[in-house]
Design a protein around this motif. Structure first.
Motif, PDB file in Angstrom:
ATOM      1  N   ARG B  30     119.707   6.058  11.124  1.00 37.16           N
ATOM      2  CA  ARG B  30     120.956   6.149  11.880  1.00 37.16           C
ATOM      3  C   ARG B  30     120.867   7.290  12.901  1.00 37.16           C
ATOM      4  N   LEU B  31     120.140   8.335  12.536  1.00 42.96           N
ATOM      5  CA  LEU B  31     119.809   9.408  13.473  1.00 42.96           C
ATOM      6  C   LEU B  31     118.317   9.300  13.758  1.00 42.96           C
ATOM      7  N   ARG B  32     117.982   9.260  15.070  1.00 43.44           N
ATOM      8  CA  ARG B  32     116.568   9.088  15.418  1.00 43.44           C
ATOM      9  C   ARG B  32     116.063  10.329  16.139  1.00 43.44           C
ATOM     10  N   PRO B  33     114.748  10.547  16.065  1.00 44.84           N
ATOM     11  CA  PRO B  33     114.171  11.688  16.783  1.00 44.84           C
ATOM     12  C   PRO B  33     114.633  11.705  18.236  1.00 44.84           C
ATOM     13  N   GLY B  34     115.052  12.859  18.712  1.00 44.61           N
ATOM     14  CA  GLY B  34     115.510  12.997  20.091  1.00 44.61           C
ATOM     15  C   GLY B  34     117.002  12.801  20.250  1.00 44.61           C
ATOM     16  N   ASP B  35     117.682  12.235  19.239  1.00 43.37           N
ATOM     17  CA  ASP B  35     119.141  12.058  19.325  1.00 43.37           C
ATOM     18  C   ASP B  35     119.832  13.418  19.389  1.00 43.37           C
ATOM     19  N   PRO B  36     120.878  13.525  20.190  1.00 40.16           N
ATOM     20  CA  PRO B  36     121.635  14.778  20.179  1.00 40.16           C
ATOM     21  C   PRO B  36     122.341  14.958  18.839  1.00 40.16           C
ATOM     22  N   PHE B  37     122.402  16.206  18.399  1.00 39.88           N
ATOM     23  CA  PHE B  37     123.079  16.509  17.135  1.00 39.88           C
ATOM     24  C   PHE B  37     124.373  17.256  17.465  1.00 39.88           C
ATOM     25  N   PRO B  38     125.464  16.956  16.740  1.00 43.43           N
ATOM     26  CA  PRO B  38     126.747  17.588  17.094  1.00 43.43           C
ATOM     27  C   PRO B  38     126.693  19.122  17.038  1.00 43.43           C
ATOM     28  N   SER B  39     127.507  19.737  17.873  1.00 44.57           N
ATOM     29  CA  SER B  39     127.582  21.188  17.891  1.00 44.57           C
ATOM     30  C   SER B  39     128.247  21.682  16.613  1.00 44.57           C
ATOM     31  N   VAL B  40     128.055  22.965  16.349  1.00 46.22           N
ATOM     32  CA  VAL B  40     128.686  23.591  15.191  1.00 46.22           C
ATOM     33  C   VAL B  40     130.198  23.373  15.247  1.00 46.22           C
ATOM     34  N   ARG B  41     130.760  23.541  16.430  1.00 48.90           N
ATOM     35  CA  ARG B  41     132.203  23.400  16.570  1.00 48.90           C
ATOM     36  C   ARG B  41     132.665  21.975  16.280  1.00 48.90           C
ATOM     37  N   ALA B  42     131.901  21.001  16.820  1.00 50.95           N
ATOM     38  CA  ALA B  42     132.291  19.603  16.591  1.00 50.95           C
ATOM     39  C   ALA B  42     132.214  19.266  15.095  1.00 50.95           C
ATOM     40  N   MET B  43     131.154  19.750  14.447  1.00 52.74           N
ATOM     41  CA  MET B  43     131.030  19.485  13.007  1.00 52.74           C
ATOM     42  C   MET B  43     132.179  20.119  12.239  1.00 52.74           C
ATOM     43  N   SER B  44     132.475  21.384  12.598  1.00 52.19           N
ATOM     44  CA  SER B  44     133.545  22.101  11.915  1.00 52.19           C
ATOM     45  C   SER B  44     134.875  21.369  12.078  1.00 52.19           C
ATOM     46  N   GLN B  45     135.158  20.934  13.308  1.00 52.20           N
ATOM     47  CA  GLN B  45     136.434  20.268  13.572  1.00 52.20           C
ATOM     48  C   GLN B  45     136.516  18.902  12.881  1.00 52.20           C
ATOM     49  N   HIS B  46     135.422  18.134  12.982  1.00 50.12           N
ATOM     50  CA  HIS B  46     135.478  16.778  12.434  1.00 50.12           C
ATOM     51  C   HIS B  46     135.506  16.763  10.917  1.00 50.12           C
ATOM     52  N   THR B  62     117.203  23.130  10.781  1.00 45.22           N
ATOM     53  CA  THR B  62     116.220  23.579  11.764  1.00 45.22           C
ATOM     54  C   THR B  62     115.021  24.164  11.035  1.00 45.22           C
ATOM     55  N   GLY B  63     115.313  24.967  10.001  1.00 46.46           N
ATOM     56  CA  GLY B  63     114.246  25.579   9.207  1.00 46.46           C
ATOM     57  C   GLY B  63     113.352  24.534   8.544  1.00 46.46           C
ATOM     58  N   GLN B  64     113.944  23.422   8.202  1.00 43.11           N
ATOM     59  CA  GLN B  64     113.166  22.357   7.545  1.00 43.11           C
ATOM     60  C   GLN B  64     112.519  21.420   8.560  1.00 43.11           C
ATOM     61  N   GLY B  65     112.688  21.733   9.840  1.00 49.43           N
ATOM     62  CA  GLY B  65     112.025  20.946  10.864  1.00 49.43           C
ATOM     63  C   GLY B  65     112.711  19.640  11.204  1.00 49.43           C
ATOM     64  N   LEU B  66     113.935  19.465  10.732  1.00 49.28           N
ATOM     65  CA  LEU B  66     114.648  18.219  11.010  1.00 49.28           C
ATOM     66  C   LEU B  66     115.403  18.253  12.331  1.00 49.28           C
ATOM     67  N   LEU B  67     115.840  19.440  12.695  1.00 51.51           N
ATOM     68  CA  LEU B  67     116.554  19.589  13.960  1.00 51.51           C
ATOM     69  C   LEU B  67     115.786  20.579  14.814  1.00 51.51           C
ATOM     70  N   GLU B  68     115.957  20.454  16.119  1.00 50.47           N
ATOM     71  CA  GLU B  68     115.438  21.512  16.974  1.00 50.47           C
ATOM     72  C   GLU B  68     116.515  21.940  17.944  1.00 50.47           C
ATOM     73  N   VAL B  69     116.622  23.248  18.103  1.00 51.15           N
ATOM     74  CA  VAL B  69     117.626  23.808  19.006  1.00 51.15           C
ATOM     75  C   VAL B  69     116.945  24.067  20.337  1.00 51.15           C
ATOM     76  N   THR B  75     121.474  20.917  20.368  1.00 58.22           N
ATOM     77  CA  THR B  75     120.653  20.699  19.186  1.00 58.22           C
ATOM     78  C   THR B  75     120.314  19.216  19.119  1.00 58.22           C
ATOM     79  N   PHE B  76     119.064  18.921  18.735  1.00 57.80           N
ATOM     80  CA  PHE B  76     118.606  17.538  18.709  1.00 57.80           C
ATOM     81  C   PHE B  76     117.866  17.252  17.413  1.00 57.80           C
ATOM     82  N   VAL B  77     117.827  15.988  17.067  1.00 54.58           N
ATOM     83  CA  VAL B  77     117.002  15.595  15.936  1.00 54.58           C
ATOM     84  C   VAL B  77     115.556  15.789  16.379  1.00 54.58           C
TER      85      VAL B  77
END
Lengths: 307, 130
Positions: B30-46, B62-69, B75-77
């Motif tokens: 459902r999330l693919r490499p290169g997909d944009p990842f929601p911002s901290v604010r969007a996650m917090s609000q939603h 990010t530490g686990q290599g799943l996201l890159e900032v 932030t992206f997958v």
């Protein structure tokens, strides 16, 4: 500003009633601190002492570096305060209330006030008198958020409100976190509501702060434990003090471990119950932890510090 | 709308639940490499969670290599995230460990566990799309 709120041995008596007793806590800038406790535990008194609406019998509290007893307009302009029993000028409309508050706060953000009013679905031109209690709470929160305070103090904001209104209030509260400096101090007896919000939680009971720590640490160290035993052995005379509310019956031992650590807990169980066959440990909600602690406090003498 | 879904269960730290939901979204495609990842604010609000928690979720992933900032962009997958079966399997290591621990507590043999997993797998495979 590293500390938003501090209290030092804060105490308030009403006659013989010790509403708040020797309460010391520190709330760092940049998080949500939830003060949890049953009705009558001293939450509202603590907040009133903090806001200088009551004088302490002894001890003191400090808000944004200013002692509560000397809160000046300059500090109050950086503090938002909404209480369950907020008094509002009921003859005013929401629009009039906002217009009344705006000149009091140099940092009033008109765009934010408009966004909040729309987000809260507040009718601008109807008097507060005809609005529901939830709508009035939203109006009060709007007026406390629109000047982007550094500290927001909420006294039982969710009490008796329907879930939709609660969600609106939480969303509004979270708008504050867009800023560089923000701290929310929230009192509640609705543990479920604050669990996803709080960084730190303080449990208050009979005017005493019984514990204050990060929610993640608390959820990490509490487990509901069930041990299946091979025989109906009686409970040993002394169990580890961290085991709360032990119950035994028909080859089953049940307790709440308040210092859970899988290998250590397993070792203790094997030592005390060599016939134990099976151990299950289940994570507990903040509410379940709170209930277990409240029961423990009730069943032990007030003077005995269990934790 | 967030590109992953979750219903909170009380008792498990919110951080862990969100991390797990994101991993599940990556594993399921459902999330693919290169997909944009929601911002901290969007996650917090939603999700109506504390932004500090949302921030920690991004740091963990990010530490686990799943996201890159990508500074200044978002932030992206991560590219290459979950691209190999081994990486996808690694996503489940915590869950597998938990399952094995529980099975051992119940004195089950590894065959019992694999049989149970296989049964479940077959049952779910009967409903494509899950």
């Amino acid at each position: 500003m590293d500390t938003a709120i501090e209290t030092d041995r804060l105490t308030r008596h009403f006659g013989k009633v010790e509403a708040v007793n020797d309460l010391t806590l520190s709330v760092p800038d940049g998080g949500v601190f939830a003060l949890i406790g049953p009705n009558g535990a001293g939450k509202t008194t603590t907040i009133k002492l903090l806001m200088n609406l009551l004088q302490p019998t002894s001890g003191r509290s400090v808000l944004l570096g200013t002692p509560s007893r000397r809160l000046d307009p300059a500090t109050l302009r950086r503090v938002g305060y909404v209480s369950e029993n907020q008094e509002l000028p009921l003859w005013m409309t929401v629009r009039q209330l906002a217009a009344f508050c705006q000149p009091l706060y140099p940092t009033w953000d008109r765009a934010l006030a408009d966004e909040l009013r729309r987000g809260f679905d507040l009718p601008p031109d109807r008097p507060l008198r005809v609005l529901s209690r939830g709508m009035r709470m939203k109006a009060a929160l709007l007026c406390s958020l629109a000047y982007r305070p550094r500290v927001l103090v909420l006294d039982e904001p969710f009490a008796g409100l329907d879930p939709l209104i609660r969600e609106d209030l939480v969303e509004g509260m979270l708008r504050l976190t867009e800023q560089e400096h923000w701290t929310v101090f929230i009192s509640s007896n609705d543990v479920d509501e604050v669990e996803p919000l709080a960084d730190q939680v303080g449990f208050i009971n009979n005017g005493r702060l019984r514990l204050a720590e990060p929610v993640s640490a608390l959820l990490g160290r509490f487990r509901q434990i069930e041990v299946t035993l091979d025989s109906d052995d009686p409970l040993p005379a002394s169990l580890p003090p961290a085991w709360l509310l032990p119950e035994a019956g028909s080859r089953l031992l049940r307790f709440v471990d308040s210092a859970w650590n899988e290998p250590e807990t397993d070792r203790q169980i094997r030592r005390l119950f060599p016939t134990s066959r099976q151990v299950s440990s289940t994570p507990m909600s903040l509410k379940a932890i709170f209930v277990a602690l409240a029961r423990t406090w009730r069943s032990t003498a007030v003077s005995k510090e269990v934790l | 709308m967030l590109p992953f879904s979750l219903t909170f269960r009380s008792g498990i730290p919110v951080h862990d639940q969100v991390v797990y939901a994101v991993k599940k979204a990556v594993v399921s495609g459902r999330l693919r490499p290169g997909d944009p990842f929601p911002s901290v604010r969007a996650m917090s609000q939603h999700l109506r969670i504390n932004p500090n928690t949302a921030q920690k979720v991004v740091a963990t992933l990010t530490g686990q290599g799943l996201l890159e900032v990508r500074p200044g962009i978002g932030t992206f997958v991560a590219r290459g995230s979950a691209s190999s079966a081994a990486q996808r399997r690694a996503l489940l290591s915590d869950e597998v460990e938990r399952l094995v621990v529980e099975a051992k507590k119940l004195s089950l043999e590894v065959e019992d566990l694999t049989e149970a997993v296989r049964d479940h797998w077959t049952r779910l495979s009967a409903f494509p799309g899950r």
